[in-house]
Structure formats: structure tokens, C-alpha cells
Scaffold this motif. Structure first.
Motif, PDB file in Angstrom:
ATOM      1  N   CYS A 112      13.426  12.875   2.610  1.00 52.43           N
ATOM      2  CA  CYS A 112      15.140  12.149   2.040  1.00 52.43           C
ATOM      3  C   CYS A 112      16.560  13.543   1.761  1.00 52.43           C
ATOM      4  O   CYS A 112      16.082  12.682   0.947  1.00 52.43           O
ATOM      5  CB  CYS A 112      15.803  10.544   1.997  1.00 52.43           C
ATOM      6  N   SER A 113      17.125  13.838   2.378  1.00 53.51           N
ATOM      7  CA  SER A 113      18.274  14.562   1.549  1.00 53.51           C
ATOM      8  C   SER A 113      19.854  14.064   1.745  1.00 53.51           C
ATOM      9  O   SER A 113      20.155  13.233   2.949  1.00 53.51           O
ATOM     10  CB  SER A 113      18.999  15.643   2.368  1.00 53.51           C
ATOM     11  N   ARG A 114      20.125  13.384   0.814  1.00 51.41           N
ATOM     12  CA  ARG A 114      21.661  13.071   0.565  1.00 51.41           C
ATOM     13  C   ARG A 114      22.708  13.420  -0.191  1.00 51.41           C
ATOM     14  O   ARG A 114      21.954  13.622  -1.282  1.00 51.41           O
ATOM     15  CB  ARG A 114      20.976  11.368  -0.136  1.00 51.41           C
ATOM     16  N   SER A 115      22.827  14.443   0.423  1.00 54.97           N
ATOM     17  CA  SER A 115      24.336  14.923  -0.178  1.00 54.97           C
ATOM     18  C   SER A 115      25.558  14.039  -0.959  1.00 54.97           C
ATOM     19  O   SER A 115      25.671  11.955  -0.193  1.00 54.97           O
ATOM     20  CB  SER A 115      25.451  15.656   1.395  1.00 54.97           C
ATOM     21  N   GLY A 116      25.689  14.481  -1.653  1.00 52.63           N
ATOM     22  CA  GLY A 116      26.879  13.351  -2.524  1.00 52.63           C
ATOM     23  C   GLY A 116      28.000  13.155  -1.965  1.00 52.63           C
ATOM     24  O   GLY A 116      29.052  14.028  -0.755  1.00 52.63           O
ATOM     25  N   ARG A 176      34.786  17.758  -3.820  1.00 50.08           N
ATOM     26  CA  ARG A 176      34.250  17.792  -2.382  1.00 50.08           C
ATOM     27  C   ARG A 176      32.031  16.750  -3.397  1.00 50.08           C
ATOM     28  O   ARG A 176      32.390  17.491  -4.275  1.00 50.08           O
ATOM     29  CB  ARG A 176      33.500  18.971  -1.954  1.00 50.08           C
ATOM     30  N   GLY A 177      31.924  16.557  -2.794  1.00 48.71           N
ATOM     31  CA  GLY A 177      30.622  15.582  -2.581  1.00 48.71           C
ATOM     32  C   GLY A 177      29.498  16.972  -3.042  1.00 48.71           C
ATOM     33  O   GLY A 177      29.501  18.005  -2.134  1.00 48.71           O
ATOM     34  N   GLY A 178      28.374  16.686  -3.408  1.00 43.02           N
ATOM     35  CA  GLY A 178      27.361  17.359  -3.651  1.00 43.02           C
ATOM     36  C   GLY A 178      26.478  18.252  -1.859  1.00 43.02           C
ATOM     37  O   GLY A 178      26.450  17.271  -1.503  1.00 43.02           O
ATOM     38  N   ILE A 228      18.864  14.577  -3.494  1.00 38.58           N
ATOM     39  CA  ILE A 228      20.440  13.553  -4.048  1.00 38.58           C
ATOM     40  C   ILE A 228      21.132  14.581  -4.628  1.00 38.58           C
ATOM     41  O   ILE A 228      20.662  14.978  -5.627  1.00 38.58           O
ATOM     42  CB  ILE A 228      19.842  11.737  -4.286  1.00 38.58           C
ATOM     43  N   ALA A 229      22.155  14.906  -4.011  1.00 34.40           N
ATOM     44  CA  ALA A 229      23.166  15.706  -4.389  1.00 34.40           C
ATOM     45  C   ALA A 229      23.859  14.615  -5.232  1.00 34.40           C
ATOM     46  O   ALA A 229      24.583  13.281  -5.270  1.00 34.40           O
ATOM     47  CB  ALA A 229      24.283  16.558  -3.633  1.00 34.40           C
TER      48      ALA A 229
END
Length: 331
Positions: free
Chosen positions: A13-17, A44-46, A69-70
Motif C-alpha cells: 500500500c503506497s500512501r503519499s502525504g 506539498r505532501g511527500g 507512507i510519506a
């Protein structure tokens, strides 16, 4: 390559900031009683980023990463100060790694160069501070944008080995023995089917300090494209090889029949594989005398360059390398 260490498929699971919120702030100083809006933008979110690394040859280091998770972006501040961007997460992957959407199976991109960086999951944008919303009719806007949410998605990474030559053949055709004879690779070798359970790579030295990379792919059986035997798990590694070297043992019942079965399995898996340059080596030829070799030439499919070889006695291995090198240079 030990079996436990060769991982060519991972799902996570890839979750950006999320982006930081814009600031709702007004300038307040001793001698400026009615300072205007000066709220800064959110950061900006990571991002989640994939980076090619030529020193890696497996996805083993990502096997137990189920969630990546970023960091979220920081909110803006007064004085039009922009919040800090969330820290990106960079995942190093081997060359030949393909990123896919786990739900749709759609291919996103492929990493093919050392140092290549591609954003996998984009971070959310930061919100605008209230100074952006000042107008002639609204000198003191009491509004700032919230940050954009990050993205959460399931990703599949698949590794396709990068090699100049891929060995194609039934189990026990002598592929591992040939790779061992031509290179410094030490694959497991045994006189039974499916000795090779993971792909092996070997660098083959050629004349004048030149070299090429050969991949020993686990054996194909009839029905592999439908999942029989080791199934299609390793067929994808053949997709990245520029030359396909078919290896058929001299003691097979009929060379042309075995060749057509192998070709058929490749076609069922991916018809584009038939566009690749093909070579044929008749292995275990130390069992043959010259008369038998001449008789067997009539069984060989037309239009494919071939050579009789023996990995054990080194018979015609230099000739095979010449044939492969010539094919690589003309491809």
C-alpha cells in the motif's frame, strides 16, 4: 542467487502525504493597526518515488514493506511563510522493475536506468493562504484553503531481468550447465527437472575484453502459459532479453517438435516475444558422432541459426559465443 533471496514480485500500500493547510493570518504590528492578510501557503505532501539502482538484483528488501507512507506537508504561517514540504519516500529498485496498479493491473512505468527517478504516488498540494484571496471588495478574507489529501493505492512491483541473452528450454535441457560453463555463475545443477527454481544471471566473457549477460530462466513445460509446472512466474523475465537462445538436448525425440512447443508457450504468454531474434543450440552433443549430427540437421527448423554444443566437453562453445555476439550486434 539463493532461492530465498530472489524476490521478483511485491505488493504494498503506497500512501503519499497530504498537503499542509494554508494559513488564515493577518499582519499585526504596533504601528500597522490594519495590516492586510498575510497567511502563507501549506507545503506539498511527500511523494513516493521509485529510483533505479544498478547494484540491486532483487526486490527482497521490499518483501516485508506492506505500507509505505510519506510525510504530510506543514501548514503555512503568517508573514506569507510557506510550510515545509513533506519528506519524500524514495524506494531503490533493480533495473527492469515494472510498477503496476494492483486493482486494474495497468502498467504505470518501468525503471530501466541507474539513478532514474519516477514519482509513483504523488503527494497532495498545499492549500493557499488567505493573502491569495484578497480583492478590491474583500480586503480581509477570512478564508484559506485546506491542503489536498494524499493518495492511498495498492501497487505491484514486478522485476524483469535485464540480460542480453535468455536461455529457453524444457527442464533438464542443460541451461544451468551451459551458463556455468560460459560464465562465473554457479547455479544449482542436477539431473532432474526444475533444478533451477529462480533465474540466474551470468556475465560471459568474449574476445577483446568484451562481454554479454546471459540469463538462465527456469524450464518451460507444455502448458506453462496456463500456469502448469512453475507456470508463468518466470516467463516475464524473457521479455527483457534481446536474444532468445533455445536449448534443446541432442537426445530429444524430435528437435523441431520440441522447438515448436517452446515457441507456442512463448506466443501464448506474449506474442511480441516471437519478434525477438532466436538462436538454437543442440546441447549434450558429446553423445553424437559426425554422422548422427548430419542426420539431425534435417530436423532443425528452417531459418534459425544453430550450433551443436557440449557444455561438459566445451565442444563448440566458442562458436556459440561468436553466434550470440553477432546476433547481439545486429539486433
Amino acid at each position: 542467487m539463493a532461492e530465498s533471496n530472489f524476490i521478483d514480485y511485491v505488493k504494498f500500500c503506497s500512501r503519499s502525504g497530504a498537503g499542509g493547510a494554508g494559513s488564515l493570518h493577518f499582519r499585526r504590528e504596533k504601528h500597522v493597526p490594519k495590516g492586510g492578510p498575510d497567511g502563507g501557503d501549506g507545503g506539498r505532501g511527500g511523494h513516493i518515488i521509485l529510483r533505479g539502482n544498478a547494484q540491486l538484483w532483487t526486490l527482497l528488501h521490499l518483501k516485508y514493506k506492506k505500507h509505505v507512507i510519506a510525510e504530510a506537508g506543514k501548514p503555512g504561517e503568517g508573514g506569507r511563510r510557506t510550510g515545509a514540504n513533506g519528506q519524500d519516500v524514495i524506494l531503490d529498485v533493480p533495473l527492469g522493475t515494472v510498477a503496476k496498479d494492483a486493482e486494474t493491473g495497468e502498467k504505470r512505468f518501468e525503471i530501466t536506468e541507474d539513478g532514474q527517478e519516477v514519482v509513483l504516488t504523488k503527494g497532495g498540494r498545499g492549500g493557499l493562504g488567505n493573502h491569495h484571496f484578497k480583492t478590491s471588495t474583500n480586503q480581509a478574507p477570512h478564508y484559506a484553503q485546506p491542503g489536498e489529501s494524499g493518495i492511498e493505492e495498492w501497487i505491484i512491483l514486478e522485476l524483469k531481468l535485464l540480460a542480453d541473452v535468455g536461455l529457453v528450454g524444457f527442464p533438464n535441457a542443460g541451461k544451468s550447465t551451459l551458463l556455468s560453463a560460459l560464465s562465473a555463475a554457479k547455479p544449482e545443477i542436477g539431473d532432474y527437472p526444475f533444478t533451477t527454481l529462480v533465474p540466474n544471471l551470468g556475465v560471459v566473457s568474449y574476445r577483446d575484453d568484451r562481454s554479454f549477460v546471459m540469463a538462465d530462466i527456469p524450464g518451460i513445460i507444455e502448458g506453462a502459459a496456463e500456469g502448469k509446472g512453475l507456470g508463468i512466474r518466470f516467463l516475464r523475465h524473457i521479455e527483457r532479453n534481446s536474444i532468445l537462445l533455445f536449448l534443446i538436448p541432442a537426445d530429444t525425440e524430435l528437435i523441431s517438435k520440441e522447438y515448436q512447443i517452446l515457441l507456442g508457450e512463448l506466443e501464448k504468454y506474449n506474442p511480441e516475444l516471437l519478434d525477438k531474434k532466436r538462436l538454437l543450440a543442440i546441447s549434450k552433443s558429446d553423445l553424437l558422432d559426425e554422422e548422427l549430427m548430419n542426420e539431425m540437421k534435417s530436423e532443425i527448423p528452417e531459418g534459425i541459426p544453430y550450433v551443436f554444443i557440449s557444455s561438459v566437453t566445451q565442444f563448440n562453445l566458442e562458436k556459440l559465443k561468436d553466434m550470440i555476439w553477432q546476433a547481439i550486434q545486429s539486433s
